[in-house]
Design an enzyme around this catalytic site. Sequence first.
Site, PDB file in Angstrom:
ATOM      1  N   GLN A  22      -3.490   2.819   9.428  1.00 45.11           N
ATOM      2  CA  GLN A  22      -2.128   2.924   8.900  1.00 45.11           C
ATOM      3  C   GLN A  22      -1.229   3.772   9.812  1.00 45.11           C
ATOM      4  O   GLN A  22      -0.011   3.703   9.730  1.00 45.11           O
ATOM      5  CB  GLN A  22      -2.112   3.537   7.493  1.00 45.11           C
TER       6      GLN A  22
ATOM      7  N   ARG B  53       0.849  -1.189   0.000  1.00 46.45           N
ATOM      8  CA  ARG B  53       0.000   0.000   0.000  1.00 46.45           C
ATOM      9  C   ARG B  53       0.883   1.236   0.000  1.00 46.45           C
ATOM     10  O   ARG B  53       2.090   1.164   0.142  1.00 46.45           O
ATOM     11  CB  ARG B  53      -0.905  -0.011   1.223  1.00 46.45           C
ATOM     12  N   GLY B  54       0.261   2.381  -0.204  1.00 46.75           N
ATOM     13  CA  GLY B  54       1.034   3.611  -0.311  1.00 46.75           C
ATOM     14  C   GLY B  54       1.186   3.970  -1.777  1.00 46.75           C
ATOM     15  O   GLY B  54       1.661   3.157  -2.566  1.00 46.75           O
ATOM     16  N   ALA B  55       0.779   5.163  -2.142  1.00 46.34           N
ATOM     17  CA  ALA B  55       0.687   5.517  -3.560  1.00 46.34           C
ATOM     18  C   ALA B  55       1.948   5.194  -4.365  1.00 46.34           C
ATOM     19  O   ALA B  55       1.888   4.454  -5.353  1.00 46.34           O
ATOM     20  CB  ALA B  55       0.319   7.000  -3.683  1.00 46.34           C
TER      21      ALA B  55
ATOM     22  N   ASP C 189      -2.285  10.887  -2.558  1.00 48.68           N
ATOM     23  CA  ASP C 189      -2.495   9.823  -3.543  1.00 48.68           C
ATOM     24  C   ASP C 189      -2.734  10.389  -4.931  1.00 48.68           C
ATOM     25  O   ASP C 189      -2.558   9.681  -5.926  1.00 48.68           O
ATOM     26  CB  ASP C 189      -3.656   8.937  -3.100  1.00 48.68           C
TER      27      ASP C 189
ATOM     28  N   ASN D 122      -5.968  12.405  -0.316  1.00 48.19           N
ATOM     29  CA  ASN D 122      -5.150  11.612   0.586  1.00 48.19           C
ATOM     30  C   ASN D 122      -6.069  10.809   1.489  1.00 48.19           C
ATOM     31  O   ASN D 122      -7.299  10.912   1.412  1.00 48.19           O
ATOM     32  CB  ASN D 122      -4.211  12.514   1.418  1.00 48.19           C
TER      33      ASN D 122
HETATM   34  C1  LIG Z   1       3.495   8.128   0.287  1.00 50.95           C
HETATM   35  S1  LIG Z   1       1.876   8.606   0.106  1.00 50.95           S
HETATM   36  C2  LIG Z   1       1.014   7.250   0.723  1.00 50.95           C
HETATM   37  C3  LIG Z   1      -0.467   7.522   0.797  1.00 50.95           C
HETATM   38  O1  LIG Z   1      -1.156   6.329   0.410  1.00 50.95           O
HETATM   39  C4  LIG Z   1      -1.920   5.909   1.531  1.00 50.95           C
HETATM   40  O2  LIG Z   1      -3.091   5.259   1.180  1.00 50.95           O
HETATM   41  P1  LIG Z   1      -3.212   3.651   1.388  1.00 50.95           P
HETATM   42  O3  LIG Z   1      -2.625   3.324   2.729  1.00 50.95           O
HETATM   43  O4  LIG Z   1      -4.711   3.401   1.297  1.00 50.95           O
HETATM   44  O5  LIG Z   1      -2.458   3.035   0.235  1.00 50.95           O
HETATM   45  C5  LIG Z   1      -2.224   7.190   2.260  1.00 50.95           C
HETATM   46  O6  LIG Z   1      -3.222   7.924   1.616  1.00 50.95           O
HETATM   47  C6  LIG Z   1      -0.889   7.857   2.198  1.00 50.95           C
HETATM   48  O7  LIG Z   1      -0.869   9.220   2.456  1.00 50.95           O
END
Ligand SMILES: CSC[C@H]1O[C@H](OP(=O)(O)O)[C@H](O)[C@@H]1O
EC number: 5.3.1.23
Length: 355
Positions: free
Chosen positions: A197, A49-51, A237, A247
Site C-alpha cells: 500500500q 481499503r482503508g479503515a 484501524d 495498524n
Molecule cells: C486511514 S487509516 C487506513 C489504514 O487501513 C489500512 O489497512 P488496509 O490497507 O489493509 O485497509 C492501513 O492499516 C492504514 O493505516
Amino acid sequence: MFTQPIPTIRRDGDAVVILDQALLPHACELRRLTTLEEVATAIHSMQVRGAPLIGATAAYGVAIALATDASDARLDHALTTLAATRPTAVNLHWALGQMRERLLPLAATERPAAAWREAEAIHRDDAEMCAAIGRHGYAILERLAAGLDRPLRVMTHCNAGWLATCGAGTALAPVYEAQARGLAIEVWVSETRPRNQGLLTAWELREAGVPLRLIADNAAGILLARGEVDVVITGADRVAANGDAANKVGTYLKALAAREHGVPFYIAAPFSTVDFGCADGGAIPIEDRGPAEVCTVLGLDSDGAVKSLRLAPESTAAANPAFDVTPARCITGIITERGVCAPGRLRDLYPDAAR
Ligand SMILES: CSC[C@H]1O[C@H](OP(=O)(O)O)[C@H](O)[C@@H]1O
C-alpha cells in the site's frame, strides 16, 4: 476543504462507484457496485481499503441491500454479510452499528431513503474529520519544523491518505495541510509488504507534488538510527481504550525503532477508529489474509500489463498477519478530529462516547 482527485466512493442512483485500489498504482479503474455481494467482495478483496473508507463503503452496502428489500431479515443479512468482510478495522463495525441503530426502529417503507441518508452522512462526516485531523496534525508539523533550514522529514507506513478515506486521509492529512500552507516537507514512504500500500501513498504524493522517497520496509530502522526522520505518522484501524493501536503490519517495528531513537511517533485516527469497547490492544482481532499475498506481487510486465507474479514456489508455507498492535508506550500522541492527546487520554477528547 480538500477535494479528492478521484472520489474513492460516490453514490450513483441505487449503486456506488468505487476507485479500484487493487489495481493502483498500475491502473486507475472505476467499478460500479450494484449488489450487496459486490460491495462485500470489494471490501474483502481490498478493491476498497482503508479503515474509514471501509466503514463508509459498508454503510452504502446496507443502503444498496435495502433498495430491493427493507425487511428485518434483509437488514440483518446485510449487516452480517458486511461485518464478516474484514475483522480489524473497527470503522466497519462502527458504521454498521450506526446503520443498525438508525434503521431498525423505522418501518420498512422508510428504510431505503433513510439508509442512503445515513451512508451519505457517514461519508460527509469522514471527510470533515479528515480535514480536522489535517489541521491538528499540521500544528505538530509546524512546531517540529520551527528553526529548520531544510524540509521536515516525515515517515509513514502503508496508505492512510485520501485513498483510505472519504476525504484528505488521516496520516497524510497533515502532510497535505502542510503543503497547502507552504511548509517544506518530504516523506519517507514505506512500501508496506505484502500488499504494498506504500505504492498508493507514493502515487498520491507524486500526484500532489509532495516530495517523497519510497523505501523498503526494512530500511526504516537505519533511517531512524541515522537521524534522517523527524517524525513518524501512521493511520490506524482500531485504537483501544488505553491507546494501543492496531495498524498495518510493520507499524509496530517502526514505533519501536522511533522510540529507540527519540523520534516522535503519532497515530492519526478519527473517532470512528476508536474502540472504547477494547480495553487494550490484546483484544483487537488481527486479520490473517493467507499465504498467497506473501508469495506473490502485483506489478507491470514488459508490455505494461498488470500482472501478479509468483515470488515463492506454490508449496511455500507463509504467514500473513495483516496488522500489528503498537503499544501506547511507543506512541507520542494520537491526532484526532477533536485534537491531539496522549494515547491513554482518549476519554478526555470523547467524554460523551458510549462504547
Ligand atoms: C486511514 S487509516 C487506513 C489504514 O487501513 C489500512 O489497512 P488496509 O490497507 O489493509 O485497509 C492501513 O492499516 C492504514 O493505516
